[in-house]
Design an enzyme around this catalytic site. Structure first.
Site, PDB file in Angstrom:
ATOM      1  N   GLY A   9       0.844  -1.205   0.000  1.00 10.80           N
ATOM      2  CA  GLY A   9       0.000   0.000   0.000  1.00 10.80           C
ATOM      3  C   GLY A   9       0.874   1.248   0.000  1.00 10.80           C
ATOM      4  O   GLY A   9       0.562   2.252   0.643  1.00 10.80           O
ATOM      5  N   GLY A  12      -0.196   5.309  -1.185  1.00 12.46           N
ATOM      6  CA  GLY A  12      -1.174   6.164  -0.512  1.00 12.46           C
ATOM      7  C   GLY A  12      -0.543   7.349   0.195  1.00 12.46           C
ATOM      8  O   GLY A  12       0.645   7.641   0.013  1.00 12.46           O
ATOM      9  N   GLN A  13      -1.361   8.002   1.031  1.00 11.12           N
ATOM     10  CA  GLN A  13      -0.924   9.235   1.710  1.00 11.12           C
ATOM     11  C   GLN A  13       0.310   8.976   2.582  1.00 11.12           C
ATOM     12  O   GLN A  13       1.274   9.735   2.537  1.00 11.12           O
ATOM     13  CB  GLN A  13      -2.072   9.778   2.584  1.00 11.12           C
ATOM     14  CG  GLN A  13      -1.781  11.160   3.131  1.00 11.12           C
ATOM     15  CD  GLN A  13      -2.665  11.540   4.331  1.00 11.12           C
ATOM     16  OE1 GLN A  13      -3.566  10.804   4.719  1.00 11.12           O
ATOM     17  NE2 GLN A  13      -2.392  12.682   4.902  1.00 11.12           N
ATOM     18  N   ASP A  35       1.877  -1.920  -4.404  1.00  8.43           N
ATOM     19  CA  ASP A  35       0.498  -1.424  -4.293  1.00  8.43           C
ATOM     20  C   ASP A  35      -0.279  -2.086  -5.420  1.00  8.43           C
ATOM     21  O   ASP A  35       0.300  -2.774  -6.270  1.00  8.43           O
ATOM     22  CB  ASP A  35       0.487   0.122  -4.448  1.00  8.43           C
ATOM     23  CG  ASP A  35      -0.749   0.780  -3.810  1.00  8.43           C
ATOM     24  OD1 ASP A  35      -1.871   0.514  -4.281  1.00  8.43           O
ATOM     25  OD2 ASP A  35      -0.586   1.567  -2.867  1.00  8.43           O
ATOM     26  N   ILE A  36      -1.619  -1.857  -5.443  1.00  8.55           N
ATOM     27  CA  ILE A  36      -2.413  -2.379  -6.563  1.00  8.55           C
ATOM     28  C   ILE A  36      -2.498  -1.348  -7.687  1.00  8.55           C
ATOM     29  O   ILE A  36      -3.156  -1.575  -8.696  1.00  8.55           O
ATOM     30  CB  ILE A  36      -3.840  -2.792  -6.112  1.00  8.55           C
ATOM     31  CG1 ILE A  36      -4.495  -1.677  -5.285  1.00  8.55           C
ATOM     32  CG2 ILE A  36      -3.812  -4.089  -5.336  1.00  8.55           C
ATOM     33  CD1 ILE A  36      -5.977  -1.884  -5.053  1.00  8.55           C
ATOM     34  N   ARG A  37      -1.863  -0.194  -7.485  1.00  6.30           N
ATOM     35  CA  ARG A  37      -1.829   0.835  -8.533  1.00  6.30           C
ATOM     36  C   ARG A  37      -0.478   1.528  -8.462  1.00  6.30           C
ATOM     37  O   ARG A  37       0.205   1.447  -7.436  1.00  6.30           O
ATOM     38  CB  ARG A  37      -2.939   1.867  -8.293  1.00  6.30           C
ATOM     39  CG  ARG A  37      -2.766   2.542  -6.934  1.00  6.30           C
ATOM     40  CD  ARG A  37      -3.749   3.651  -6.677  1.00  6.30           C
ATOM     41  NE  ARG A  37      -3.607   4.121  -5.297  1.00  6.30           N
ATOM     42  CZ  ARG A  37      -3.356   5.369  -4.964  1.00  6.30           C
ATOM     43  NH1 ARG A  37      -3.194   6.294  -5.880  1.00  6.30           N
ATOM     44  NH2 ARG A  37      -3.245   5.725  -3.703  1.00  6.30           N
ATOM     45  N   ASP A  53      -1.163  -7.282  -4.441  1.00  7.54           N
ATOM     46  CA  ASP A  53      -2.418  -7.180  -3.695  1.00  7.54           C
ATOM     47  C   ASP A  53      -2.191  -7.756  -2.291  1.00  7.54           C
ATOM     48  O   ASP A  53      -1.874  -8.944  -2.150  1.00  7.54           O
ATOM     49  CB  ASP A  53      -3.506  -7.968  -4.451  1.00  7.54           C
ATOM     50  CG  ASP A  53      -4.868  -7.866  -3.775  1.00  7.54           C
ATOM     51  OD1 ASP A  53      -4.923  -7.533  -2.575  1.00  7.54           O
ATOM     52  OD2 ASP A  53      -5.870  -8.134  -4.457  1.00  7.54           O
ATOM     53  N   TYR A 143     -14.512   0.666  10.058  1.00 11.09           N
ATOM     54  CA  TYR A 143     -13.062   0.914  10.100  1.00 11.09           C
ATOM     55  C   TYR A 143     -12.526   0.725  11.524  1.00 11.09           C
ATOM     56  O   TYR A 143     -11.535   0.028  11.743  1.00 11.09           O
ATOM     57  CB  TYR A 143     -12.821   2.340   9.611  1.00 11.09           C
ATOM     58  CG  TYR A 143     -11.393   2.823   9.653  1.00 11.09           C
ATOM     59  CD1 TYR A 143     -10.442   2.318   8.774  1.00 11.09           C
ATOM     60  CD2 TYR A 143     -11.008   3.820  10.550  1.00 11.09           C
ATOM     61  CE1 TYR A 143      -9.144   2.800   8.798  1.00 11.09           C
ATOM     62  CE2 TYR A 143      -9.719   4.307  10.570  1.00 11.09           C
ATOM     63  CZ  TYR A 143      -8.777   3.797   9.698  1.00 11.09           C
ATOM     64  OH  TYR A 143      -7.494   4.276   9.714  1.00 11.09           O
ATOM     65  N   LYS A 147      -9.875  -1.998  13.017  1.00 10.85           N
ATOM     66  CA  LYS A 147      -8.609  -1.644  13.672  1.00 10.85           C
ATOM     67  C   LYS A 147      -8.533  -2.261  15.069  1.00 10.85           C
ATOM     68  O   LYS A 147      -7.488  -2.737  15.491  1.00 10.85           O
ATOM     69  CB  LYS A 147      -8.455  -0.121  13.746  1.00 10.85           C
ATOM     70  CG  LYS A 147      -8.208   0.551  12.399  1.00 10.85           C
ATOM     71  CD  LYS A 147      -6.889   0.127  11.775  1.00 10.85           C
ATOM     72  CE  LYS A 147      -6.576   0.901  10.500  1.00 10.85           C
ATOM     73  NZ  LYS A 147      -5.408   0.366   9.785  1.00 10.85           N
TER      74      LYS A 147
HETATM   75  P1  NAD Z   1      -4.470   5.655   1.643  1.00 10.78           P
HETATM   76  O1  NAD Z   1      -5.874   5.325   1.350  1.00 10.78           O
HETATM   77  O2  NAD Z   1      -3.953   6.997   1.270  1.00 10.78           O
HETATM   78  O3  NAD Z   1      -3.498   4.562   1.003  1.00 10.78           O
HETATM   79  C1  NAD Z   1      -3.795   3.190   1.022  1.00 10.78           C
HETATM   80  C2  NAD Z   1      -3.084   2.538  -0.154  1.00 10.78           C
HETATM   81  O4  NAD Z   1      -3.401   1.151  -0.139  1.00 10.78           O
HETATM   82  C3  NAD Z   1      -3.519   3.085  -1.508  1.00 10.78           C
HETATM   83  O5  NAD Z   1      -2.397   3.470  -2.263  1.00 10.78           O
HETATM   84  C4  NAD Z   1      -4.247   1.904  -2.160  1.00 10.78           C
HETATM   85  O6  NAD Z   1      -4.082   1.839  -3.567  1.00 10.78           O
HETATM   86  C5  NAD Z   1      -3.589   0.737  -1.488  1.00 10.78           C
HETATM   87  N1  NAD Z   1      -4.393  -0.477  -1.512  1.00 10.78           N
HETATM   88  C6  NAD Z   1      -5.742  -0.607  -1.480  1.00 10.78           C
HETATM   89  N2  NAD Z   1      -6.080  -1.905  -1.561  1.00 10.78           N
HETATM   90  C7  NAD Z   1      -4.928  -2.599  -1.645  1.00 10.78           C
HETATM   91  C8  NAD Z   1      -4.631  -3.986  -1.748  1.00 10.78           C
HETATM   92  N3  NAD Z   1      -5.589  -4.926  -1.796  1.00 10.78           N
HETATM   93  N4  NAD Z   1      -3.331  -4.359  -1.814  1.00 10.78           N
HETATM   94  C9  NAD Z   1      -2.345  -3.426  -1.797  1.00 10.78           C
HETATM   95  N5  NAD Z   1      -2.574  -2.099  -1.714  1.00 10.78           N
HETATM   96  C10 NAD Z   1      -3.856  -1.704  -1.626  1.00 10.78           C
HETATM   97  O7  NAD Z   1      -4.278   5.400   3.226  1.00 10.78           O
HETATM   98  P2  NAD Z   1      -3.204   6.076   4.195  1.00 10.78           P
HETATM   99  O8  NAD Z   1      -3.781   7.329   4.717  1.00 10.78           O
HETATM  100  O9  NAD Z   1      -1.878   6.094   3.563  1.00 10.78           O
HETATM  101  O10 NAD Z   1      -3.235   5.030   5.396  1.00 10.78           O
HETATM  102  C11 NAD Z   1      -2.276   4.002   5.565  1.00 10.78           C
HETATM  103  C12 NAD Z   1      -2.573   3.264   6.856  1.00 10.78           C
HETATM  104  O11 NAD Z   1      -2.572   4.190   7.964  1.00 10.78           O
HETATM  105  C13 NAD Z   1      -3.945   2.602   6.898  1.00 10.78           C
HETATM  106  O12 NAD Z   1      -3.868   1.400   7.633  1.00 10.78           O
HETATM  107  C14 NAD Z   1      -4.792   3.584   7.655  1.00 10.78           C
HETATM  108  O13 NAD Z   1      -5.866   2.955   8.278  1.00 10.78           O
HETATM  109  C15 NAD Z   1      -3.797   4.113   8.663  1.00 10.78           C
HETATM  110  N6  NAD Z   1      -4.175   5.430   9.202  1.00 10.78           N
HETATM  111  C16 NAD Z   1      -4.178   6.541   8.409  1.00 10.78           C
HETATM  112  C17 NAD Z   1      -4.514   7.773   8.959  1.00 10.78           C
HETATM  113  C18 NAD Z   1      -4.501   9.033   8.133  1.00 10.78           C
HETATM  114  O14 NAD Z   1      -4.842  10.107   8.639  1.00 10.78           O
HETATM  115  N7  NAD Z   1      -4.106   8.984   6.875  1.00 10.78           N
HETATM  116  C19 NAD Z   1      -4.888   7.865  10.311  1.00 10.78           C
HETATM  117  C20 NAD Z   1      -4.921   6.712  11.079  1.00 10.78           C
HETATM  118  C21 NAD Z   1      -4.534   5.488  10.522  1.00 10.78           C
END
Ligand code: NAD
Length: 313
Positions: A9, A12-13, A35-37, A53, A143, A147
């Site tokens: 993953g 992502g952010q 990642d998947i993208r 994945d 969610y 968690k």
């Molecule tokens: P995000 O949604 O920005 O990124 C998630 C990434 O996972 C994406 O790039 C997506 O393409 C990828 N993904 C989706 N399905 C997938 C799969 N089957 N296999 C592989 N990759 C896959 O999320 P984020 O904000 O980067 O969060 C990352 C982690 O941190 C998560 O567990 C989230 O719950 C946790 N978190 C985030 C925040 C926040 O504020 N951003 C706060 C608390 C916890």
């Protein structure tokens, strides 16, 4: 030399910034993004990338073998607001990706795992101010339930199988490099983009909704910090509370006005208000401070300056 690292993953952010930070620290080729993208240009151009994945056990296993991976960071998940729309998909992704890695670690295919939890593990009966490390947890979102369950699985795999799992309960994370993925605290990022572009913002939470937040640099430092800590110091194998600042949309808007005096904010709460109302106002992170020396660096004022400065340039 540090062993090879896999990020699942990674696009992502958080994954994007974590991958770039780990590559800078340990060398580009030692950090495999997956990642998947595909991700942003800096991520794709700076080191190895694989389509993977996180719900596919055998595909992950192959990747661990191919790169002789020692550590894995699982960042794939469906976030709070989006998960309310797709509960089954969220549960499947959030739980099965974690169980896959825990089982691979149990079978010694990877030595150390990082998995993020969230302040979403807390709920309406949790004490709202300076929420303790160990307290009532009654999450009301898909969610949050995923968690909380994940945290119990982490503690279980550590106790029963000696899996070296490390976890943090991230608050809402504020960053400028990569757009957020559909969480309840996303307003605290959208507001900066809108302030710079339009001088106004319509907030999907009420003005007095106080939530725990953190600037991304602090979150990345905490993540790498807990992963580098000696195992005996990690006394919480479910997940650690970590905190930086807490603020309301009105307080954030006031800070932005300090830089953009004609900035205007309106409030139009939607379904995310109920999610935010069930979460803490502030977090007690004394356990993380005691155990592995956690300390934040970015408060609201510094975060506002960083966000506006970086987005402008
Ligand atoms: P995000 O949604 O920005 O990124 C998630 C990434 O996972 C994406 O790039 C997506 O393409 C990828 N993904 C989706 N399905 C997938 C799969 N089957 N296999 C592989 N990759 C896959 O999320 P984020 O904000 O980067 O969060 C990352 C982690 O941190 C998560 O567990 C989230 O719950 C946790 N978190 C985030 C925040 C926040 O504020 N951003 C706060 C608390 C916890």
């Amino acid at each position: 030399m540090h062993g090879p690292i896999l990020i699942l993953g990674a696009c992502g952010q958080i994954g994007t910034e974590l991958t770039l930070a780990l590559r800078e620290r340990f060398g580009n080729n030692r950090v495999i993004a997956s990642d998947i993208r595909e991700g942003s240009e800096p991520l794709m151009a700076s080191g190895p990338f694989e389509l993977l994945d996180a719900t596919q056990y055998e595909a992950i296993e192959k990747m661990l073998v191919k790169y002789k991976i020692e550590e894995a960071y699982l960042m794939a998940a469906m976030l709070s607001a989006k998960a309310e729309k797709f509960p089954d998909r969220a549960w499947h992704l959030n739980i099965n990706s974690l169980l896959n890695l825990l089982n691979l670690a149990k079978d010694k295919k990877v030595k150390k795992i990082f998995w993020p939890s969230s302040i979403a593990v807390f709920g309406p009966k949790t004490p709202k101010d300076r929420t303790p490390q160990t307290t009532i947890m009654d999450p009301t979102t898909v969610y949050g339930i995923s968690k909380q369950t994940g945290e119990r699985w982490c503690a279980y795999y550590f106790e029963k199988h000696g899996v070296d799992i490390r976890s943090l309960r991230y608050p809402g994370l504020i960053s400028w490099r990569t757009p957020p993925g559909g969480g309840t605290t996303d307003y605290a990022i959208d507001i900066f983009h809108s302030a710079l572009r339009h001088r106004k913002y319509t907030c999907f939470l009420k003005e007095d909704t106080k939530l725990p937040m953190m600037y991304m640099d602090d979150a990345i430092r905490a993540t790498i910090g807990i992963m580098e800590c000696e195992p005996r110091k990690i006394r919480e194998r479910s997940s650690y509370n970590i905190a930086a600042m807490s603020f309301t949309p009105a307080e954030l808007a006031q800070n932005i006005k300090g830089h953009i005096p004609d900035f205007k904010i309106k409030y139009k709460p939607d379904f995310r208000q109920a999610i935010a109302d069930s979460w803490p106002n502030s977090i007690d992170d004394s356990r993380a401070r005691e155990d592995w020396g956690w300390q934040y660096r970015y408060d609201l004022k510094k975060t506002t300056g960083e966000m506006l400065g970086n987005l402008r340039s």
